[in-house]
Write a protein that holds these residues in place. Structure first.
Motif, PDB file in Angstrom:
ATOM      1  N   GLU A 190      12.569   2.060  12.280  1.00 26.93           N
ATOM      2  CA  GLU A 190      12.497   3.339  13.009  1.00 26.93           C
ATOM      3  C   GLU A 190      11.394   4.223  12.463  1.00 26.93           C
ATOM      4  OE1 GLU A 190      16.138   5.065  14.093  1.00 26.93           O
ATOM      5  OE2 GLU A 190      16.496   3.132  15.067  1.00 26.93           O
ATOM      6  N   ALA A 191      10.805   3.802  11.342  1.00 33.66           N
ATOM      7  CA  ALA A 191       9.714   4.574  10.740  1.00 33.66           C
ATOM      8  C   ALA A 191       8.421   3.759  10.837  1.00 33.66           C
ATOM      9  CB  ALA A 191      10.079   4.937   9.315  1.00 33.66           C
ATOM     10  N   ILE A 192       7.829   3.369   9.694  1.00 33.78           N
ATOM     11  CA  ILE A 192       6.493   2.760   9.789  1.00 33.78           C
ATOM     12  C   ILE A 192       6.468   1.256   9.495  1.00 33.78           C
ATOM     13  CG2 ILE A 192       5.327   4.944   9.319  1.00 33.78           C
ATOM     14  CD1 ILE A 192       4.778   3.925   6.467  1.00 33.78           C
ATOM     15  N   GLU A 193       7.632   0.645   9.303  1.00 30.21           N
ATOM     16  CA  GLU A 193       7.650  -0.810   9.089  1.00 30.21           C
ATOM     17  C   GLU A 193       7.242  -1.523  10.376  1.00 30.21           C
ATOM     18  OE1 GLU A 193       9.039  -4.835   9.207  1.00 30.21           O
ATOM     19  OE2 GLU A 193       9.831  -3.252  10.464  1.00 30.21           O
ATOM     20  N   PHE A 194       6.451  -2.597  10.225  1.00 32.29           N
ATOM     21  CA  PHE A 194       5.989  -3.327  11.411  1.00 32.29           C
ATOM     22  C   PHE A 194       5.758  -4.781  11.024  1.00 32.29           C
ATOM     23  CE2 PHE A 194       2.613  -4.471  14.565  1.00 32.29           C
ATOM     24  CZ  PHE A 194       3.299  -4.142  15.730  1.00 32.29           C
ATOM     25  N   TRP A 195       6.731  -5.627  11.327  1.00 32.16           N
ATOM     26  CA  TRP A 195       6.622  -7.059  11.042  1.00 32.16           C
ATOM     27  C   TRP A 195       6.181  -7.342   9.609  1.00 32.16           C
ATOM     28  CZ3 TRP A 195       9.035  -9.723  14.638  1.00 32.16           C
ATOM     29  CH2 TRP A 195       9.063  -9.200  15.942  1.00 32.16           C
ATOM     30  N   GLY A 196       6.808  -6.695   8.666  1.00 29.73           N
ATOM     31  CA  GLY A 196       6.505  -6.970   7.249  1.00 29.73           C
ATOM     32  C   GLY A 196       5.348  -6.153   6.702  1.00 29.73           C
ATOM     33  N   ASN A 197       4.656  -5.435   7.561  1.00 32.03           N
ATOM     34  CA  ASN A 197       3.551  -4.572   7.115  1.00 32.03           C
ATOM     35  C   ASN A 197       3.926  -3.115   7.364  1.00 32.03           C
ATOM     36  OD1 ASN A 197       1.583  -6.561   6.365  1.00 32.03           O
ATOM     37  ND2 ASN A 197       1.389  -7.040   8.545  1.00 32.03           N
ATOM     38  N   ILE A 198       2.961  -2.231   7.096  1.00 27.47           N
ATOM     39  CA  ILE A 198       3.184  -0.852   7.557  1.00 27.47           C
ATOM     40  C   ILE A 198       2.146  -0.518   8.628  1.00 27.47           C
ATOM     41  CG2 ILE A 198       4.344  -0.036   5.485  1.00 27.47           C
ATOM     42  CD1 ILE A 198       1.650   1.489   4.854  1.00 27.47           C
ATOM     43  N   ASN A 199       2.543   0.369   9.522  1.00 30.95           N
ATOM     44  CA  ASN A 199       1.752   0.683  10.704  1.00 30.95           C
ATOM     45  C   ASN A 199       1.587   2.209  10.760  1.00 30.95           C
ATOM     46  OD1 ASN A 199       1.129   1.380  13.417  1.00 30.95           O
ATOM     47  ND2 ASN A 199       1.982  -0.566  14.147  1.00 30.95           N
ATOM     48  N   PHE A 200       0.347   2.662  10.514  1.00 29.45           N
ATOM     49  CA  PHE A 200       0.106   4.119  10.466  1.00 29.45           C
ATOM     50  C   PHE A 200       0.451   4.780  11.809  1.00 29.45           C
ATOM     51  CE2 PHE A 200      -3.235   4.943   6.866  1.00 29.45           C
ATOM     52  CZ  PHE A 200      -2.449   4.239   5.974  1.00 29.45           C
ATOM     53  N   LEU A 201       0.083   4.099  12.916  1.00 28.51           N
ATOM     54  CA  LEU A 201       0.266   4.752  14.218  1.00 28.51           C
ATOM     55  C   LEU A 201       1.742   5.016  14.515  1.00 28.51           C
ATOM     56  CD1 LEU A 201      -1.670   5.762  16.436  1.00 28.51           C
ATOM     57  CD2 LEU A 201      -1.138   3.692  17.714  1.00 28.51           C
ATOM     58  N   SER A 226       0.825  -1.224   0.000  1.00 31.67           N
ATOM     59  CA  SER A 226       0.000   0.000   0.000  1.00 31.67           C
ATOM     60  C   SER A 226       0.856   1.269   0.000  1.00 31.67           C
ATOM     61  CB  SER A 226      -0.986   0.001   1.172  1.00 31.67           C
ATOM     62  OG  SER A 226      -0.339  -0.374   2.352  1.00 31.67           O
ATOM     63  N   MET A 227       2.148   1.132   0.285  1.00 35.90           N
ATOM     64  CA  MET A 227       3.013   2.324   0.281  1.00 35.90           C
ATOM     65  C   MET A 227       3.043   2.985  -1.095  1.00 35.90           C
ATOM     66  SD  MET A 227       6.250   1.288   2.667  1.00 35.90           S
ATOM     67  CE  MET A 227       6.941   2.937   2.796  1.00 35.90           C
ATOM     68  N   THR A 228       3.004   2.154  -2.154  1.00 36.53           N
ATOM     69  CA  THR A 228       3.055   2.713  -3.508  1.00 36.53           C
ATOM     70  C   THR A 228       1.808   3.549  -3.771  1.00 36.53           C
ATOM     71  OG1 THR A 228       4.092   0.631  -4.076  1.00 36.53           O
ATOM     72  CG2 THR A 228       3.508   2.082  -5.917  1.00 36.53           C
ATOM     73  N   SER A 229       0.628   2.993  -3.472  1.00 39.36           N
ATOM     74  CA  SER A 229      -0.612   3.748  -3.717  1.00 39.36           C
ATOM     75  C   SER A 229      -0.649   5.015  -2.880  1.00 39.36           C
ATOM     76  CB  SER A 229      -1.838   2.902  -3.374  1.00 39.36           C
ATOM     77  OG  SER A 229      -1.592   1.552  -3.590  1.00 39.36           O
ATOM     78  N   LEU A 230      -0.023   4.969  -1.703  1.00 43.89           N
ATOM     79  CA  LEU A 230      -0.033   6.154  -0.838  1.00 43.89           C
ATOM     80  C   LEU A 230       1.083   7.138  -1.231  1.00 43.89           C
ATOM     81  CD1 LEU A 230      -0.642   4.313   2.551  1.00 43.89           C
ATOM     82  CD2 LEU A 230      -2.151   6.046   1.584  1.00 43.89           C
ATOM     83  N   GLY A 231       1.930   6.709  -2.146  1.00 42.86           N
ATOM     84  CA  GLY A 231       3.024   7.588  -2.570  1.00 42.86           C
ATOM     85  C   GLY A 231       4.053   7.801  -1.480  1.00 42.86           C
ATOM     86  N   LEU A 232       4.253   6.778  -0.631  1.00 40.68           N
ATOM     87  CA  LEU A 232       5.228   6.925   0.457  1.00 40.68           C
ATOM     88  C   LEU A 232       6.591   6.433  -0.003  1.00 40.68           C
ATOM     89  CD1 LEU A 232       3.115   5.645   3.503  1.00 40.68           C
ATOM     90  CD2 LEU A 232       3.956   7.980   3.158  1.00 40.68           C
ATOM     91  N   ASN A 233       7.588   7.246   0.211  1.00 39.51           N
ATOM     92  CA  ASN A 233       8.957   6.900  -0.170  1.00 39.51           C
ATOM     93  C   ASN A 233       9.393   5.613   0.547  1.00 39.51           C
ATOM     94  OD1 ASN A 233      11.904   6.901  -0.085  1.00 39.51           O
ATOM     95  ND2 ASN A 233      11.728   8.943  -0.997  1.00 39.51           N
ATOM     96  N   SER A 234      10.106   4.749  -0.170  1.00 37.47           N
ATOM     97  CA  SER A 234      10.481   3.455   0.415  1.00 37.47           C
ATOM     98  C   SER A 234      11.408   3.608   1.634  1.00 37.47           C
ATOM     99  CB  SER A 234      11.128   2.554  -0.640  1.00 37.47           C
ATOM    100  OG  SER A 234      12.235   3.234  -1.166  1.00 37.47           O
ATOM    101  N   LYS A 235      11.981   4.797   1.814  1.00 40.05           N
ATOM    102  CA  LYS A 235      12.849   4.976   3.001  1.00 40.05           C
ATOM    103  C   LYS A 235      12.042   4.832   4.307  1.00 40.05           C
ATOM    104  CE  LYS A 235      12.415   9.961   3.602  1.00 40.05           C
ATOM    105  NZ  LYS A 235      12.816  11.282   3.339  1.00 40.05           N
TER     106      LYS A 235
END
Ligand code: ADP
Length: 473
Positions: free
Chosen positions: A185-196, A171-180
């Motif tokens: 330390e950012a939004i990665e969470f066990w293989g997923n992304i975590n908005f909080l 979903s990072m691509t659809s949201l236009g979020l840079n892969s960095k």
């Protein structure tokens, strides 16, 4: 100082829980001292005529991934607080806020990703100084504020860490979020992304809704996998106890009550019980009424209540339950209500009935397994209904056991000694003996509880301190 206060739900426009109550009451209190504008999506379920919501004839283009969304802005006033509404069809035209019987809407990451980005653009457009974010639905706003509008200070409030906004990495691509940002330390969470995680990592200050919960969520037992991350960011984590809107929850003028009352006319509280027993076909009006109002989940301890009900219902009492949630719990309650005439179950969400129940009841059952703050116990204190609680999170900070002699906490109730059937039964037995105690002890406790300050005044002062701190920086 100009504040934009963003929430996915605000009472009375849309509400699924305590977040909506807080998102109405806190800005209203803050607005006495500073300029606060609230903002939320204009869901199609919101009656624009009834709430006098009008178009500002203004639209903004919000780029998200490969698309640009045109959002339209509307405005209304919520008890004097200017409230902006964001309309975009894919965000707003849904039957429910977050999902239906089949589960959460699958595009929630896009819907609330769009809302989170839109509020940053709007903060810029309206020259706001501070963006106050609430829960995962707005959390990416902290990341985009840092990226797109760094002079905007951000504060994020966690109302319930159990809900984090977890979505696939794709979903990072659809949201236009840079892969960095796909980093621990950012939004990665066990293989997923975590908005909080975005709110925790990029906000200038993070708050949660009680001091005790702020401590608890740094431990694995309450951290939902984010305890380490929160410990890492603990310097900016503050616990501020919620309040309630004491005008909305006011038994002396509450229009929902058959017999309004104050702490000086507690006999009228009894009239509400008589009316409620009649309405729900409950007998033995001399018996006390215990209530539960809320989501049918383990968080609220409904599993413990269900486990205890066969024994509790043999006692001289009535129990009334209002709520909705897990269907297995609803089925168990249904089966028990066929067997016991002193159990009343109402499925669904009804604001007016909830007010009548708080007024009619003698005791509130709230054996939560975790509780960020909890509003039911605050409402109960205000309505002279004694809370029976498992002292975690906000319940620890707002209710002391009547036997503890702890004067640092104004609200008094009965604390479970253990979170299980035996703990609940023992607490209810103590409640029954208090109810039947011939002395004036029970009445005095109710009166004192009703005089506790459960308003947002003190909390608003703490939020003001936070605003001052981040605007200085
Ligand atoms: P949550 O964790 O669900 O947000 P809170 O204790 O923070 O719980 O807030 C719950 C709010 O929602 C209170 O105002 C409570 O009275 C109200 N509420 C919960 N369930 C119902 C229901 N079924 N009908 C009416 N009001 C409800």
């Amino acid at each position: 100082m100009k504040i934009l206060f963003a929430s996915a739900e605000i009472y009375p426009y849309a509400k699924t829980g305590g977040l909506a109550d807080v998102a109405q009451a806190l800005p209203r209190e803050l607005n006495k001292d500073i300029e606060v504008t609230s903002i939320m999506p204009l869901y199609c379920s919101i009656d624009r005529d009834k709430f006098k919501i009008y178009s500002l004839n203004k639209s903004l283009a919000i780029p998200l991934g490969d698309f640009t969304y045109n959002i339209n802005l509307y405005q209304g006033f919520n008890k004097g607080v200017k409230t902006l509404f964001v309309y975009e069809a894919s965000l707003c035209d849904r039957e429910y806020l977050y999902g239906d019987v089949r589960g959460d809407y699958r595009d929630n990451y896009m819907r609330f990703g769009l809302f989170s980005k839109a509020i940053v653009y709007i903060a810029k457009e309206f020259k706001m100084d501070i963006l106050h974010l609430n829960d995962w639905h707005t959390a990416l706003g902290a990341l985009w504020a840092k990226e797109l509008y760094p002079q905007l200070a951000t504060i994020s409030t966690i109302h319930n860490l159990a809900f984090q906004g977890l979505f696939p990495r794709s979903s990072m691509t659809s949201l236009g979020l840079n892969s960095k940002y796909y980093d621990q330390e950012a939004i990665e969470f066990w293989g997923n992304i975590n908005f909080l995680k975005a709110a925790i990592a990029y906000s200038d200050i993070v708050t949660t809704v009680s001091p005790r919960y702020a401590e608890e969520i740094q431990e694995p037992a309450f951290g939902f996998g984010l305890d380490g991350f929160l410990r890492y960011h603990r310097e900016k984590l503050h616990g501020i106890l919620n309040g309630i809107d004491t005008m909305l929850f006011n038994p002396t003028i509450d229009p929902a009550l058959p017999a309004p009352y104050s702490s000086y006319s507690l006999e009228s509280k009894g009239l509400n019980k008589i009316a409620f027993y009649k309405e729900r076909g409950l007998e033995n009006s001399e018996n006390p009424l215990f209530i539960f109002i809320g989501r049918f989940t383990k968080q609220k301890g409904l599993d413990v209540i269900i486990d205890g009900l066969p024994l509790l219902l043999e006692m001289p009492l009535n129990i009334a339950i209002l709520g909705e949630g897990e269907s297995s719990m609803a089925d168990s309650l249904m089966a028990l209500s066929h067997k016991y005439s002193n159990l009343s179950i109402l499925f669904g969400y009804d604001e007016s009935i909830s007010h009548r129940k708080y007024a009619a009841a003698d005791f509130l059952l709230m054996p939560s397994s975790f509780e960020p703050c909890g509003l039911n116990q605050l409402i109960s204190l205000r309505y002279g209904t004694l809370p029976i609680v498992h002292r975690v999170g906000g319940l620890y900070d707002s209710v002391a056991d009547i036997e503890d002699g702890d004067d640092s906490i104004c609200g008094k109730g009965i604390a479970l000694k253990s979170l299980d059937r035996n703990g609940l039964i023992e607490a209810v037995q103590r409640a029954l003996s208090l109810y039947h105690n011939q002395s004036s002890q029970f009445i005095n406790i109710k009166r004192e509880n009703m005089s506790c300050d459960v308003s947002f005044k003190k909390s608003a002062e703490r939020y003001m301190e936070c605003y001052r701190e981040i605007s200085k920086n």
